[in-house]
Motif scaffolding. Structure first.
Motif, PDB file in Angstrom:
ATOM      1  N   VAL A 230      51.266 -26.371  24.169  1.00 38.50           N
ATOM      2  CA  VAL A 230      50.074 -27.160  23.840  1.00 38.50           C
ATOM      3  C   VAL A 230      49.625 -26.876  22.407  1.00 38.50           C
ATOM      4  O   VAL A 230      49.255 -27.788  21.655  1.00 38.50           O
ATOM      5  N   THR A 231      49.671 -25.607  22.002  1.00 37.08           N
ATOM      6  CA  THR A 231      49.270 -25.244  20.643  1.00 37.08           C
ATOM      7  C   THR A 231      50.197 -25.867  19.619  1.00 37.08           C
ATOM      8  O   THR A 231      49.750 -26.374  18.574  1.00 37.08           O
ATOM      9  N   LYS A 235      49.170 -28.473  16.826  1.00 41.59           N
ATOM     10  CA  LYS A 235      49.474 -28.264  15.405  1.00 41.59           C
ATOM     11  C   LYS A 235      50.236 -29.454  14.838  1.00 41.59           C
ATOM     12  O   LYS A 235      49.971 -29.914  13.714  1.00 41.59           O
ATOM     13  N   GLN A 236      51.195 -29.959  15.615  1.00 40.97           N
ATOM     14  CA  GLN A 236      51.937 -31.133  15.165  1.00 40.97           C
ATOM     15  C   GLN A 236      51.016 -32.335  15.007  1.00 40.97           C
ATOM     16  O   GLN A 236      51.126 -33.096  14.041  1.00 40.97           O
ATOM     17  N   LEU A 237      50.089 -32.482  15.966  1.00 40.73           N
ATOM     18  CA  LEU A 237      49.121 -33.568  15.857  1.00 40.73           C
ATOM     19  C   LEU A 237      48.241 -33.401  14.630  1.00 40.73           C
ATOM     20  O   LEU A 237      47.940 -34.368  13.921  1.00 40.73           O
ATOM     21  N   ARG A 242      46.847 -35.023   9.177  1.00 34.76           N
ATOM     22  CA  ARG A 242      46.669 -34.736   7.758  1.00 34.76           C
ATOM     23  C   ARG A 242      47.602 -35.595   6.905  1.00 34.76           C
ATOM     24  O   ARG A 242      47.204 -36.113   5.852  1.00 34.76           O
ATOM     25  N   GLU A 243      48.855 -35.765   7.370  1.00 37.94           N
ATOM     26  CA  GLU A 243      49.788 -36.617   6.638  1.00 37.94           C
ATOM     27  C   GLU A 243      49.307 -38.068   6.620  1.00 37.94           C
ATOM     28  O   GLU A 243      49.370 -38.748   5.585  1.00 37.94           O
ATOM     29  N   LEU A 244      48.821 -38.544   7.776  1.00 36.75           N
ATOM     30  CA  LEU A 244      48.312 -39.913   7.832  1.00 36.75           C
ATOM     31  C   LEU A 244      47.096 -40.085   6.924  1.00 36.75           C
ATOM     32  O   LEU A 244      46.956 -41.122   6.262  1.00 36.75           O
ATOM     33  N   TYR A 245      46.231 -39.061   6.903  1.00 35.52           N
ATOM     34  CA  TYR A 245      45.065 -39.131   6.016  1.00 35.52           C
ATOM     35  C   TYR A 245      45.483 -39.237   4.558  1.00 35.52           C
ATOM     36  O   TYR A 245      44.926 -40.030   3.778  1.00 35.52           O
ATOM     37  N   GLY A 246      46.494 -38.444   4.159  1.00 38.12           N
ATOM     38  CA  GLY A 246      46.971 -38.506   2.785  1.00 38.12           C
ATOM     39  C   GLY A 246      47.556 -39.867   2.444  1.00 38.12           C
ATOM     40  O   GLY A 246      47.326 -40.414   1.352  1.00 38.12           O
ATOM     41  N   ARG A 247      48.310 -40.413   3.402  1.00 38.53           N
ATOM     42  CA  ARG A 247      48.904 -41.725   3.135  1.00 38.53           C
ATOM     43  C   ARG A 247      47.838 -42.820   3.087  1.00 38.53           C
ATOM     44  O   ARG A 247      47.951 -43.771   2.299  1.00 38.53           O
ATOM     45  N   ILE A 248      46.836 -42.724   3.937  1.00 40.17           N
ATOM     46  CA  ILE A 248      45.741 -43.688   3.884  1.00 40.17           C
ATOM     47  C   ILE A 248      44.998 -43.586   2.553  1.00 40.17           C
ATOM     48  O   ILE A 248      44.588 -44.594   1.966  1.00 40.17           O
TER      49      ILE A 248
END
Length: 322
Positions: A230-231, A235-237, A242-248
């Motif tokens: 689960v951890t 972490k992957q989520l 964070r990656e999606l935020y950077g791309r947005i």
């Protein structure tokens, strides 16, 4: 009198018939009870024979070792661990104490391992268990001495296992080894005879474990694996978020540039339309009002003929070659 006593005679005959019926029932029940007692005796005899056979088999070191390994595997599987995923059996380990082969190596979350050794110090306990707990005198003393021998066997097993230092041959292992004893009575009898044996094992970095305690430990490990999964997923989520935020954010930058470009294009278009309407079209309207005959005259006709070349130097270059 005979007429008066006839009802009594009838009652006596009825009582006699009832007594005869009860006697038959008693005989039948007595026979059934005898048959049940005979079956119970036979079952007890078979149980005794089986127990003696089992006791004789457990006197063999190889049989005891196989029993211990089987019990260990059953407990591990009951806890929900999978072979070659959560644990490995008969893994070779090399440390400063030499080569070793614990019965099982359990994988812990975080890349850690812990060794488990299954041994059955059984001989002295088996003899002691054949003597009743209520025995007194020589029998009681004999039972007490056998239990002391059982404690000494458990201590010797602790010393042997501590000398192998399995934890030194494993990567990122807790500095202890689990000594699995596949019977609750073996552990409880040793603790009853010597309550300090558990502290002695802890000092040697050995954890004595019965089936119940080992199952509790393994169940905790299985739960830790679930939490670790689960951890990792969390972490992957988080990383994906964070990656999606950077791309947005990058996309927003591009959109802002596009908006500025569109605003500039609209402004240029508006300036173009304004210049066309205010400057170009009025001039074009005035141009259409002019008479083209007065503005543009007809071109004059050229009647002259071009002069031919007469010089030899110039005409020689024009003569054809053979």
């Amino acid at each position: 009198m005979l007429t008066a006593l006839s009802p009594v005679a009838e009652s006596l005959r009825a009582v006699q018939a009832k007594v005869a019926e009860l006697e038959q029932q008693r005989l039948r029940q007595h026979g059934e009870l005898s048959e049940q007692l005979r079956a119970a005796a036979e079952s007890e005899e078979r149980l005794r024979s089986t127990a003696e056979t089992l006791a004789a088999a457990l006197k063999s070191n190889s049989t005891r070792g196989l029993w211990g390994e089987t019990q260990l595997r059953n407990v591990v599987q009951a806890a929900g661990l999978l072979e070659r995923v959560d644990f490995d059996v008969q893994t070779s380990i090399r440390s400063d104490a030499g080569a070793g082969r614990p019965d099982m190596v359990i994988h812990l979350p975080g890349g850690k391992d812990i060794a488990v050794d299954a041994k059955v110090p059984f001989a002295a306990y088996l003899e002691a268990s054949s003597i009743p707990v209520t025995a007194t005198g020589a029998e009681g003393a004999r039972r007490t001495e056998l239990l002391r021998d059982h404690v000494r066997a458990v201590r010797a097993h602790i010393d042997t296992l501590a000398g192998k230092t399995y934890w030194a041959g494993l990567d990122s292992s807790p500095e202890l080894t689990i000594a699995f004893i596949p019977s609750e009575s073996l552990v409880s009898s040793a603790l009853e005879a010597d309550p300090s044996i558990m502290d002695y094992a802890f000092q040697k970095r050995i954890a004595l474990a019965s089936p119940v305690t080992l199952w509790s430990v393994l169940k905790t490990i299985a739960f830790s694996w679930q939490q670790d999964v689960v951890t990792q997923e969390a972490k992957q989520l988080f990383d994906l978020s964070r990656e999606l935020y950077g791309r947005i954010s990058t996309l927003a930058t591009h959109v802002d540039k596009l908006g500025r470009s569109l605003r500039g294009s609209v402004a240029d278009y508006n300036r173009f339309v304004g210049s066309l309407e205010r400057q170009v079209l009025p001039s074009a309207r005035r141009l259409s009002m002019l008479d083209e005959a007065t503005v543009l005259q007809s071109p004059a006709t050229i009647d002259d003929v071009p002069r031919d070349l007469a010089a030899v130097e110039l005409t020689a270059q024009l003569e054809p070659r053979d």
